[in-house]
Write an enzyme that holds these catalytic residues in place. Structure first.
Site, PDB file in Angstrom:
ATOM      1  CD  GLU A  53      -2.630   1.331   0.122  1.00  0.00           C
ATOM      2  OE1 GLU A  53      -3.271   0.395  -0.375  1.00  0.00           O
ATOM      3  OE2 GLU A  53      -2.597   2.469  -0.373  1.00  0.00           O
ATOM      4  CB  CYS A  84       1.958  -3.398  -7.551  1.00  0.00           C
ATOM      5  SG  CYS A  84       0.178  -3.204  -7.432  1.00  0.00           S
ATOM      6  CG  HIS A 187       2.021  -8.248  -7.887  1.00  0.00           C
ATOM      7  ND1 HIS A 187       2.656  -7.797  -6.759  1.00  0.00           N
ATOM      8  CD2 HIS A 187       0.908  -7.492  -8.005  1.00  0.00           C
ATOM      9  CE1 HIS A 187       1.959  -6.820  -6.208  1.00  0.00           C
ATOM     10  NE2 HIS A 187       0.890  -6.621  -6.949  1.00  0.00           N
ATOM     11  CD  GLU A 189       5.667 -10.043  -6.784  1.00  0.00           C
ATOM     12  OE1 GLU A 189       5.963  -9.551  -7.885  1.00  0.00           O
ATOM     13  OE2 GLU A 189       4.742  -9.595  -6.064  1.00  0.00           O
TER      14      GLU A 189
HETATM   15  N1  LIG Z   1      -0.732  -4.718  -4.993  1.00  0.00           N
HETATM   16  C1  LIG Z   1      -0.397  -3.455  -4.808  1.00  0.00           C
HETATM   17  O1  LIG Z   1       0.758  -3.108  -4.623  1.00  0.00           O
HETATM   18  C2  LIG Z   1      -1.523  -2.476  -4.766  1.00  0.00           C
HETATM   19  C3  LIG Z   1      -1.106  -1.031  -4.746  1.00  0.00           C
HETATM   20  C4  LIG Z   1      -2.063  -0.243  -3.881  1.00  0.00           C
HETATM   21  N2  LIG Z   1      -3.399  -0.269  -4.436  1.00  0.00           N
HETATM   22  C5  LIG Z   1      -1.561   1.186  -3.697  1.00  0.00           C
HETATM   23  O2  LIG Z   1      -2.214   2.090  -4.047  1.00  0.00           O
HETATM   24  O3  LIG Z   1      -0.516   1.412  -3.187  1.00  0.00           O
END
Ligand SMILES: NC(=O)CC[C@H](N)C(=O)O
Length: 209
Positions: A53, A84, A187, A189
């Site tokens: 997050e 991400c 992702h 990984e």
């Molecule tokens: N799987 C993730 O890393 C999601 C990212 C997350 N929604 C964010 O805003 O940071």
């Protein structure tokens, strides 16, 4: 005479798939270690920023005194790969984030958080990844998206490596590179496909660190 050593790649270990990134980097020929403290960042030639997050990660980086040293290393050219939330952290401009979230300004892109919306919050697709799937005999890449961002726009010196191939988000940019900095919305990984990590390890080797 010493043999050329493997690059030492740190994995920022605040959130996300830390163990999976360590395993993927090791498979890809790097020495991999977790980074939670400034001294561990100093010891790394390059860094992977996993998902999680981004607003929480931004906060934790500050609490652990990693934010400023990391920004400095990136400004000095340290290679980095963000997946991400890691992509969000590396970007220069974030849409739909909290006003107090900080980011690292290492990749000249505008990123939209949680861009795929509720209906397709998490999904998988097979896509083309430039420099990887276009080599003879290399199959498409399975990409797993989890509440992922997309890249809304890029500066001219950013290279697009992958786009969503079909569906409502068709052609949205989901992998980019600018110099020593790589980012994917998805992702790699979690799939067992090591090609993105190998691509990054090759980048780190080529950077000469
Ligand atoms: N799987 C993730 O890393 C999601 C990212 C997350 N929604 C964010 O805003 O940071």
């Amino acid at each position: 005479m010493s043999a050329v050593r493997s690059p030492r790649i740190g994995v920022l270990a605040l959130q996300g798939d830390v163990r999976e990134h360590l395993a993927a980097l090791t498979d890809a020929g790097a020495e991999a270690a977790t980074v939670r403290r400034p001294a561990e960042l100093d010891a790394a030639d390059a860094l992977v920023i996993p998902g999680g997050e981004s607003t929480t990660m931004s906060h934790l980086l500050g609490v652990l005194d990693l934010f400023d040293p990391l920004r400095e290393r990136l400004a000095g050219g340290m290679p980095a790969y963000g997946s991400c939330a890691g992509m969000i952290m590396l970007a220069t401009t974030i849409l739909d984030t909290r006003p107090d979230a900080r980011h690292l300004d290492a990749l000249d892109i505008t990123v939209r958080r949680n861009a795929f919306g509720r209906q397709v919050e998490s999904f998988e697709t097979d896509l083309e990844f430039a420099g990887v799937t276009d080599r003879a005999g290399d199959p498409l890449m399975r990409a797993v998206f989890i509440r992922a961002p997309w890249v809304e726009s890029i500066s001219p010196d950013v290279e697009v490596l992958a786009r969503v191939p079909q569906g409502p988000a068709k052609d949205r940019i989901v992998a980019v590179r600018q110099g020593n900095v790589l980012a994917t919305s998805f992702h790699p990984e979690v799939t067992g496909d090591r090609r993105v990590h190998r691509y990054f390890v090759d980048m780190v080797r080529a950077s000469g660190v």
